[in-house]
Structure formats: C-alpha cells, structure tokens
Design an enzyme around this catalytic site. Structure first.
Site, PDB file in Angstrom:
ATOM      1  N   SER A 130      76.463  77.423   3.752  1.00  0.00           N
ATOM      2  CA  SER A 130      75.665  76.500   2.946  1.00  0.00           C
ATOM      3  C   SER A 130      75.046  77.237   1.762  1.00  0.00           C
ATOM      4  CB  SER A 130      74.563  75.894   3.817  1.00  0.00           C
ATOM      5  OG  SER A 130      73.793  75.001   3.068  1.00  0.00           O
ATOM      6  N   ASN A 180      69.899  75.791   1.083  1.00  0.00           N
ATOM      7  CA  ASN A 180      70.575  75.112  -0.024  1.00  0.00           C
ATOM      8  C   ASN A 180      69.881  73.784  -0.295  1.00  0.00           C
ATOM      9  OD1 ASN A 180      72.335  74.075  -1.882  1.00  0.00           O
ATOM     10  ND2 ASN A 180      74.086  73.909  -0.509  1.00  0.00           N
ATOM     11  N   SER A 183      72.823  70.730   0.376  1.00  0.00           N
ATOM     12  CA  SER A 183      73.749  71.154   1.425  1.00  0.00           C
ATOM     13  C   SER A 183      74.522  69.954   1.975  1.00  0.00           C
ATOM     14  CB  SER A 183      72.972  71.825   2.558  1.00  0.00           C
ATOM     15  OG  SER A 183      73.832  72.165   3.616  1.00  0.00           O
ATOM     16  N   SER A 184      75.837  70.081   2.051  1.00  0.00           N
ATOM     17  CA  SER A 184      76.664  69.025   2.659  1.00  0.00           C
ATOM     18  C   SER A 184      76.461  69.057   4.167  1.00  0.00           C
ATOM     19  CB  SER A 184      78.145  69.248   2.328  1.00  0.00           C
ATOM     20  OG  SER A 184      78.379  69.159   0.956  1.00  0.00           O
TER      21      SER A 184
END
Length: 1040
Positions: A130, A180, A183-184
C-alpha cells in the site's frame, strides 16, 4: 586505416566513457552515474546490496523505472515528475521495448503491439504494498491506451468510461490507511478489449475481497471509504436534506473511529464533483445515482443506531429516529429485525430477542452486507456500460491491480487472505517466467539449463489444501455445532499443522521463539519472510453471516438497487453460503486460470520511504520490499542462462563498425555477420550462443566491453562521417543550384511567351473595337467599349469637382458615356450639396439666412453689394458695456437685438455727429452718450432709402404722426448692409428698403423736405451743396 578493436585490448581502457544515450546499449556508458537500466546486465546479480545500490543511483537521478528483462520496477518518488506528458507518450509509441529508457509507457506500448502482432491475450500484473503507486501505475497505462489507440466517437466513449471508472471505484473501494492516503481496499482485474484493428472497444472488471470490515471499524489514523466523506462534505444541500444527512462527519459513528476525518492531501468536495461527473460519463442515470447515494446514507444512519439493555439484558432501541431513513423500509419492521432473531422450529417461527452485543453484531453485519453488495452491483453496472456486444473476435489486455504483501504490527484475517493471494501470484509469477524463458530457449535452439529457485507450493498447500489446509480447518470450525471460537480454531491448527516447517504457534515454538509470540497467534513462513497472525476475529470475519430474517426485511426495501442486491431467490436455498475464505480461494483459482491463459507482464511498485518524503531512499524499507516481491528470485531466473539477447539484425546494425569485415555494409546473412563480428571481438565460446534469430550473451561484462569499445570507435567514425556528409552536401547543393537555375529560366521564358501572346490578342481586339466604336455593340467592339467606359470612370474618379460652385472641371465624356456622365454629375452634385448642408452649424445657418435676406434686397441694385458678400455678419457691433448705463436702464424693458456706431447728419446744416444706433424688439434708438436723441417705433418707421452707388449712407423715413416726432434720420454706417438687414428682419421691413438712383428726398419736419444728391467721384466725400442739399460722392467701383 580505421583502427579495429578486440575485447582483450579494450578491457584495459577505462569504463564509464561517453555520455548517456537514449537506447539501452547507449545508456550502458552512463552506468557509473545513473546505474544500469536493466538488472539482467548487473554483474553481481546475486548481490542484494548491488541490486539496492543500482536502484538508489537511479532514484537519486529521478529515474524511477528500471527493468529486469521485461519486468518493470517502479519506485514511488512522492513528487510530480515531468515524464507523463503527451510528448512522452508520442515518443514511446511504436518503439522497440529497449530502444528508450525504462518507462511505464514502454511496457504498455510493448504489450499492445505484442497483442496486435501475435493476436493473443496479455495481462499486466501490478503489485506492491500500500502506497507504492499501484493505482497510479494502472491509471498511467489506461491514459496511455486512451491517447495511443485509434480514435472515433464510439471509441472515445468507451475510453472515457474506462478512464472514469477509476475515480468511481476509488471513491467506493479506497480509503486512507496508516501507509497510504488513497489505499485500494480491494483487488481489481480489468480486461481491456481490442478488435483486430487495435481499437479499444470494451472492457470488464473483476473485484476481489473488498475490506468490508472497514465500513464498521477503522483503526486510529485511518478513515472509512472515501465516498462517505465525499457525500457528507461535498453533497448539495438539497441532496443531504433528502437523505437526512448533515454536513458534519463527526455526527456519524462509522466515520469518527479513526479520528482523522479531514486529511490535508484529500479534497473531498472536489472529489465529490469528480465522482458525480464520472458516474454520468459511465452512463448512470439520475435515478441510479439517487438510489446509490441513498444506500450510502443508509449505512451512515445504520451506524447511528444505538442499543440499550433492558432488565433482562435484551437489546432495545432508545429511538427510532435513524431507522426512518433506511432504504424505504417500515420503521417497525426494521426495529424488530435489529432486536430479534427469527428461529424456525418445524412449522413455527419463534422470535428470539438479541442481547446488546448480538444486536450490535447484527447491525454491523447488515451495514457490511449492504455496502459490500452495493459495491458488487456498482462493478456490475460499470461492466454493463463497458460491455461490447459485437460478436467479432477480440483480444484483451488485462490489468491486475492487486494488494501487495502486507505485514503490520497486528495482522488479522484480511492480511492472511492478502498474503495468501501474494503467495499464489508469486507461484504463478515464477512458473510463467520460467516457462517464458524455457520457450524462448527452445524456439532459438539453445539448450535449457535447469534453474534452482524456491518453490512456494509448500506454503500454498499449507493454506489451501483440501481437508488439511488452514482455510479448510477454518471452515470446519465455522460450520461445526457448538461453541466454536478463535482459540478452538487455533487448537485445531496446532493439531493438524503441528509438524509443518512453515507453521508455528506459541504452543509449538521453542523458548526463544515464544518470546515473540502471543498465545492467540500463529506464524507462517512465507516466501517473503515470517508473518505473525492474530486469530482474534477469524471466525466472525470468515462467517460474515447475515441473519435470514434481516435478509427478508431487505427485500422489502423500495430501493431498486437493494432489491437487486438481495434477490428473492437467495432466501429459497437451505444450503449454507460459502465462507469468505473459501469464496476468496475459489475466485483466486479462477483468476490464476484467467492469467495462465494469457502472456504475462509485470510492474513491481516500491515505496521509497514510509514518510512520503520526496528524494528520500530508505534502504531498509526498500530491501524488505525487494525481498517479499521476489525481485531477486526473478533476477536469478532471468540470469540463470544468458544475460543479454538481441536479434541478429539489431546487434549487427549497432556494432558492425567494430569489425572491418562487417563495416560499412554486411551483404550476407545477418547471423553470419554477427558470427564474424564476435569472432573478431574475441568472444570466448562460453560467453555466447548463436540461436536461430538471436545472439545470446552470457555475461554482462562482455556486453559492457563491447559497448565501451563501440563508444571509442564512434568518435573516430564521427570525423569520417562529417567529411563524407560535407562532400555529399556540396555535390548535392551544386546539382540543386543548376537544377533550380534551369527551372527558373524555363518558367520565366514561358511566362514571357504567354505574356506576348496575350498582348497580341488584346491589341487586335482593341483595334477592331476602335474601328467599330460608333456602331452597335458587337463581339468585336464590346471589350473596347468596356475599356473606354472603365478608363473614363477611372479618370473621373481622380478628377471629381471639389465644390458645388465648380462647374468647369467635370471631364468631357466619350459619346458612349454621355448619358451616364450626366447622371453621375447630378448625383455627385447632390452628394456635395448634402455633404455641405450636413456640415453647416446652427450659427452658420443663421448667418446664411441673413445673407439670403441681404441678397434679396441688394443683389444687382447696389454697386458695393458684391464686395460685402464675403464679409460675415456679427450679432452686434457695440457691446453692452460700451452703452451708457442710463440708456440701458431706460430701455431695459426692451431686449437689445443689435447696435452699431453711425454718423448722423443734421437735417438742417448737415453737421456730422457720432451716434449709436440701437435696434430693440420694439424700436430704433439713436443715442448720444447718455442721452437718447431719437426713438422711432417700428410701426412709425416707413422704411429706408439708399443710393445704388458704392457709398454707405442711408435715410430712415419716419412717419410724422406725432407732433413731437422728429423728421427722417440721415445716417452713415460702415456696416450698411449688416445694419439694414438686421433692421429689415427685426422690424419685418424687407419690402420697405428702397435702392434709388440720383437723389433721395427726406422730411426735415412736417411739411418741409430736404434732399440728398449722390454722385460718383475719385474720392468719397460728404458735404453741403450750394443748392442746400447734402452731397454724397461715392467711390467708383469696378464692375465684376
């Protein structure tokens, strides 16, 4: 002769000579300063320190991309670099992969052209932890395809929807974490579909393991999914009022747990506008958008549902305020579903009340289910907009943006699934890399040498093996009757995995290892290193159960999206739904099947530091990522055989100057030329192999020595090239000059010939026209007559009269233009008159009106009139301040219209006396300083008489009706015409002014007359004659 080179001689020459070039081989000479562009060419390829040193060199020079063969390493610089412009895209389009410096565009372009040329499917695996830049890399690839692929209205629509799917999925699937800000929190695989022409015509997205637990819980310093904050902060007032929301994130329990609702790097208001625009581009209609945001608002309201315990410990709701906003479901029905569980006993249904803990669990489970299913609906809806229904053959490029290996201080069920995913992908990665290498060796006829590498199948089996793997044990524990807990699950693991070399718990560990383990932990030895997992929450997160009666309630929703997310058919199945881990394992197996059928390309993203600080390279952090991304393993596989390979044509074209036999042109088969070249350079048999279409070089130092030899040789060739180019240029210019001169002369001669032919033709026509000019219009004289007309009009244009009075300068027209000329003259005269009239001011108009009156009285009657025409009239000849105050007071009731100095001659004796003649509205005054000598009303004024000569004498005739009235006035005035004109206009006596010849009689008094005799002489004089008359001698005026 030009010097030739052997590597034995050259290896004594210092390396690092020259300047950095664009292509890979040319860039080798700058390796000491900016590192090597391809790790395959790294001499110490087994050294992790050398690997990191090369990465750091390049990072320091803002070179964030490096290759390992066709694998691309990307190091996040945490700053904007000017390497993603349209100009950069154009530079990489259609260029050989290794011709330009490493770049994400180079990889994207190579994948695209490989797909077109080989008509097969490809995928790009983007991985990293991330914050390493995976999402950005995916965006850059999509943007490159959007610009580089052919364009049309339909294709632009598809590309726009693909690009706009990113901000939508980021809003619903990304969140701020400790590492992050974007972040995904799900895995994404996107297929971009291309037709046989290379046009992007459609797409499809698969999502994996959305982190639904984030909806109801966030760690300190983290946020929920972006869309919640975007809706609350950016939503319009009317929308928020309709959804029952307030513009304050602190009012919602699901948004305050991380205590960081506001983040400096995130602008939720702007992102809200972007998401709304993206939804409209993707073809969501207004109703879909309204219902989707209604679901998001419902999740927030659900989080604000709080429970209290009654005397028996059962859950009760202290208020139903939040329930009325939930998805159009009746409040009482929702109240019952959140506080009671419906149990089916044979033919009866029994309501069992929830404890407070169970009610909170049911509420959070519902929130996660609503959001998770809505996210799945959203992905499917995007897929519908990207779907290409053409049945023609298509090839695809897949983009896999998947979470990287995660190691936190506390690792839970999510990290277990993510790291299992990375184990599977690493296994696939090594298999595909080895397979690609082996296939290339076999295609080129090079013997394949087995490669030693760590096979992580043992770890994958530990997790996924049927009946024995961790996932199977976890599922068994979730499904068995009785009180299954996270600790009983750990006991089962210890029982079944006790002897596995990659599994350890507190109970199984030695004394030294126990110090780093808690009693509720288990540790797995992954390919990337050890990770310790805390079993707390494994059972609940794996079950992810939603009570049946709550599902039934959801089907009562008026929201059409919720109706699709909770279909009626779901409730008919008596089979227990698959657990989260099993679902993930199965989807991962399907993904590996999809990827195995495609050609693989890789992007490995690295974080340069944990603080997102530009220019900082944290070696410890980067070393850790290099290890768990398996980069050293991949490099060892690539370097197990030959470090460098190139097609014969490319190799020969670059290095042919190093051998006299191949320079300047090799006319034979390229492979023979390469063989000749490497023998001349002194390659040893173990340093290279000759394939069917490529040369394989085993050692990077061999290539470096060849490249550096070429750099020195290139400088010698430069002088020859310059001389040869200058000589060619001289001959070319000489030939060009002769050619240009010949062409120029030919053009000029042809022009002169055509000009003379035209002149002869025109002259003949004009001669015929002149001869027949007086005849009726014919073919022979029409052009001549047209010329005559044009010529006359052109001359007339330059000689038009300038004034209305000019009657002589109008050009005499030719006979053919007589009538036209007269019409034009009249039009021109009218135009000048109109122009003159429009230019007259009010003052000048009054002046002209007076002159017209003067002309009517005196024109042709008095000799001195013509000389007066040019003299302008004035309003008065005596200012009021020059008239005595007593006089002014006497005539103050009358307005003075005009005054002029005159000489008055006595009626008896004719003595001259200076006086002022004043004309008012009512009378004529003759004034001597302060005394009014005579006043004559205009009614009593009979008229005026003057001679026809050039004198300035006038006699004003007065009616002697009143005995007090004096006789006529004999006056001499220098402004005779002005004074009489003013008098005539003021008193309206134009017809009473007489111009006579000889003598004028005047009345001295009633019954007594006198006379004035006028004559012409040399000098003007006025005197009393012997006959008793006043004699006036006027000067002689020449006739005009």
């Amino acid at each position: 002769m030009r010097q030739s080179y052997r590597l034995g001689q050259y290896k004594q020459i210092a390396l690092g000579h020259g300047q950095c070039c664009l292509d890979l081989e040319g860039a080798l000479i700058a390796r000491d300063r900016v590192g090597i562009q391809d790790f395959v060419l790294l001499d110490a390829h087994n050294s992790e320190t050398a690997f990191l040193d090369n990465l750091k060199k390049r990072f320091t020079e803002d070179l964030i991309y490096t290759y390992i063969g066709t694998l691309l390493i990307s190091v996040n610089p945490y700053k904007e670099l000017d390497i993603y412009t349209k100009k950069q895209m154009d530079l990489y389009m259609g260029v050989n992969f290794f011709e330009l410096p490493p770049h994400i565009y180079a990889l994207a372009d190579n994948v695209y052209h490989t797909m077109l040329s080989e008509a097969n499917n490809n995928f790009i695996l983007i991985s990293g932890e991330s914050g390493a830049g995976k999402t950005e890399a995916s965006k850059k690839i999509l943007q490159y395809y959007a610009v580089s692929c052919p364009s049309s209205t339909l294709l632009d629509t598809v590309r726009d929807r693909m690009l706009m799917s990113n901000p939508v999925l980021e809003a619903f699937g990304n969140a701020k974490t400790m590492k992050n800000d974007n972040s995904s929190r799900f895995g994404k695989y996107m297929d971009i579909q291309f037709d046989c022409q290379g046009d992007a015509v459609g797409g499809h997205i698969l999502s994996y393991l959305l982190e639904k637990s984030r909806v109801v819980h966030q760690n300190h310093g983290e946020r929920n999914f972006h869309i919640f904050y975007q809706l609350v902060e950016g939503g319009e007032e009317d929308l928020l009022r309709h959804l029952g929301l307030e513009k304050d994130t602190k009012r919602y329990s699901y948004l305050v747990q991380g205590e960081c609702s506001n983040v400096s790097s995130i602008n939720d208001k702007n992102d809200w506008k972007t998401v709304k625009n993206a939804l409209s581009v993707i073809d969501f209609d207004a109703n879909d958008i309204e219902h989707l945001f209604g679901i998001i608002a419902s999740v927030l309201h659900l989080g604000n549902v709080h429970f209290d315990g009654d005397t028996k410990g059962y859950a009760t709701l202290n208020t139903n305020a939040a329930l009325r906003w939930l998805l159009g479901i009746h409040v009482q029905v929702l109240h019952e579903a959140l506080t009671f569980r419906k149990i089916e006993a044979k033919s009866e249904e029994v309501l069992s009340p929830f404890t407070v803990d169970h009610a909170i669990y049911a509420r959070d489970a519902l929130a996660k289910a609503i959001y998770g299913r809505a996210f799945t609906w959203l992905v499917n809806r995007i897929n519908e907009s990207l779907e290409n229904k053409d049945s023609g053959r298509k090839t695809v490029i897949g983009l896999l943006d998947i979470y990287g290996f995660e190691v936190f201080s506390v690792n839970s069920f999510e990290q277990f699934c993510i790291n299992y995913c990375n184990e599977k992908l690493q296994q696939l990665f090594i298999q595909l890399t080895l397979k690609a290498e082996q296939e290339e060796y076999e295609a080129e006829g090079i013997g394949w040498e087995p490669v030693q590498f760590f096979n992580n199948k043992i770890i994958c089996d530990l997790v996924e093996e049927k009946h024995r793997g961790i996932i199977s044990v976890l599922d068994e524990e979730c499904m068995r009757p009785g009180d299954a807990t996270d600790l009983t699950f750990l006991d089962k693991l210890e029982e079944k995995m006790g002897n596995h070399p990659h599994f350890v718990t507190y109970k199984l560990a030695d004394k030294k290892t126990r110090k780093s383990l808690e009693r509720g932990d288990f540790r797995l030895l992954h390919y990337a290193g050890e990770v310790t997992y805390c079993v707390v929450g494994f059972i609940d997160k794996n079950n992810d159960l939603l009570y049946k009666n709550i599902k039934d309630v959801m089907r009562l929703s008026k929201n059409p999206i919720i109706q699709q997310c909770f279909p009626a058919t779901e409730g008919d199945s008596r089979r227990r739904p698959e657990t989260v881990a099993t679902q993930f394992k199965n989807s991962l197996l399907r993904l590996t099947e999809i990827l195995t059928a495609k050609e693989a390309w890789y992007v490995r993203c690295l974080k340069s530091n944990d603080n997102k600080q530009p220019g900082k390279f944290d070696e410890v952090l980067v070393r850790h990522q290099v290890k768990y991304l398996g980069l050293m393993e991949h490099l060892r596989v690539r370097r197990a055989g030959f470090a460098y390979r190139r097609r014969y044509e490319v190799f020969l074209k670059r290095y042919k100057a190093l051998c006299p036999a191949t320079w300047p042109h090799w006319k034979g088969v390229p492979s023979d030329g390469v063989e000749k070249l490497v023998q001349h350079l002194g390659y040893q048999p173990d340093e290279y192999k000759m394939g069917k279409t490529k040369i394989f070089i085993r050692y990077a130092r061999t290539l470096f020595a060849t490249e550096d030899a070429f750099e020195i040789c290139k400088h010698e060739l430069a002088y020859i090239y310059v001389l040869f180019a200058l000589l060619l240029f001289f001959f070319f210019c000489q030939h060009l000059a002769t050619k240009i001169e010949t062409c120029w002369r030919g053009v000029q001669a042809r022009k002169e010939r055509d000009r003379r032919a035209w002149a002869v033709k025109i002259i003949k026509q004009f001669i015929k026209g002149y001869i027949t000019r007086r005849e009726a219009k014919t073919t022979d004289n029409s052009e001549y007559l047209a010329f005559v007309r044009q010529s006359y009009l052109n001359r007339l244009k330059d000689n038009l009269p300038k004034t209305v009075l000019d009657k002589t300068t109008w050009l005499t027209p030719p006979p053919v233009m007589t009538e036209t000329s007269e019409i034009l003259r009249q039009l021109h005269t009218r135009m000048m008159v109109r122009k003159y009239v429009r230019g007259i001011t009010p003052q000048k108009k009054a002046q002209l009106q007076q002159k017209v009156v003067t002309s009517g009285i005196f024109k042709g009657k008095k000799d001195s009139y013509p000389s007066s025409i040019a003299v302008p009239f004035v309003d008065t000849r005596i200012n009021e301040q020059d008239i005595n105050m007593r006089v002014l007071q006497t005539i103050r009731h009358e307005r003075i219209k005009y005054s002029v100095p005159v000489v008055k001659y006595d009626r008896n004796g004719f003595k001259p006396r200076p006086r002022q003649l004043i004309l008012t509205q009512a009378a004529v005054y003759l004034v001597e300083e302060a005394k009014i000598k005579q006043r004559v009303d205009y009614v009593s004024l009979k008229g005026a008489s003057l001679s026809n000569l050039g004198d300035s004498v006038m006699i004003l005739h007065v009616a002697l009706n009143d005995p007090k009235q004096k006789g006529d006035m004999i006056l001499q005035c220098d402004h005779l015409f002005e004074a009489l004109t003013k008098l005539a206009m003021i008193a309206n006596k134009q017809n009473n002014i007489k111009v006579v010849q000889g003598s004028i009689k005047f009345e001295i008094q009633a019954g007594k007359e006198g006379g004035v005799d006028f004559s012409v002489g040399q000098e003007p004089m006025i005197y009393k004659g012997k006959n008793g008359h006043l004699m006036v001698v006027a000067p002689r005026i020449k006739s005009r």
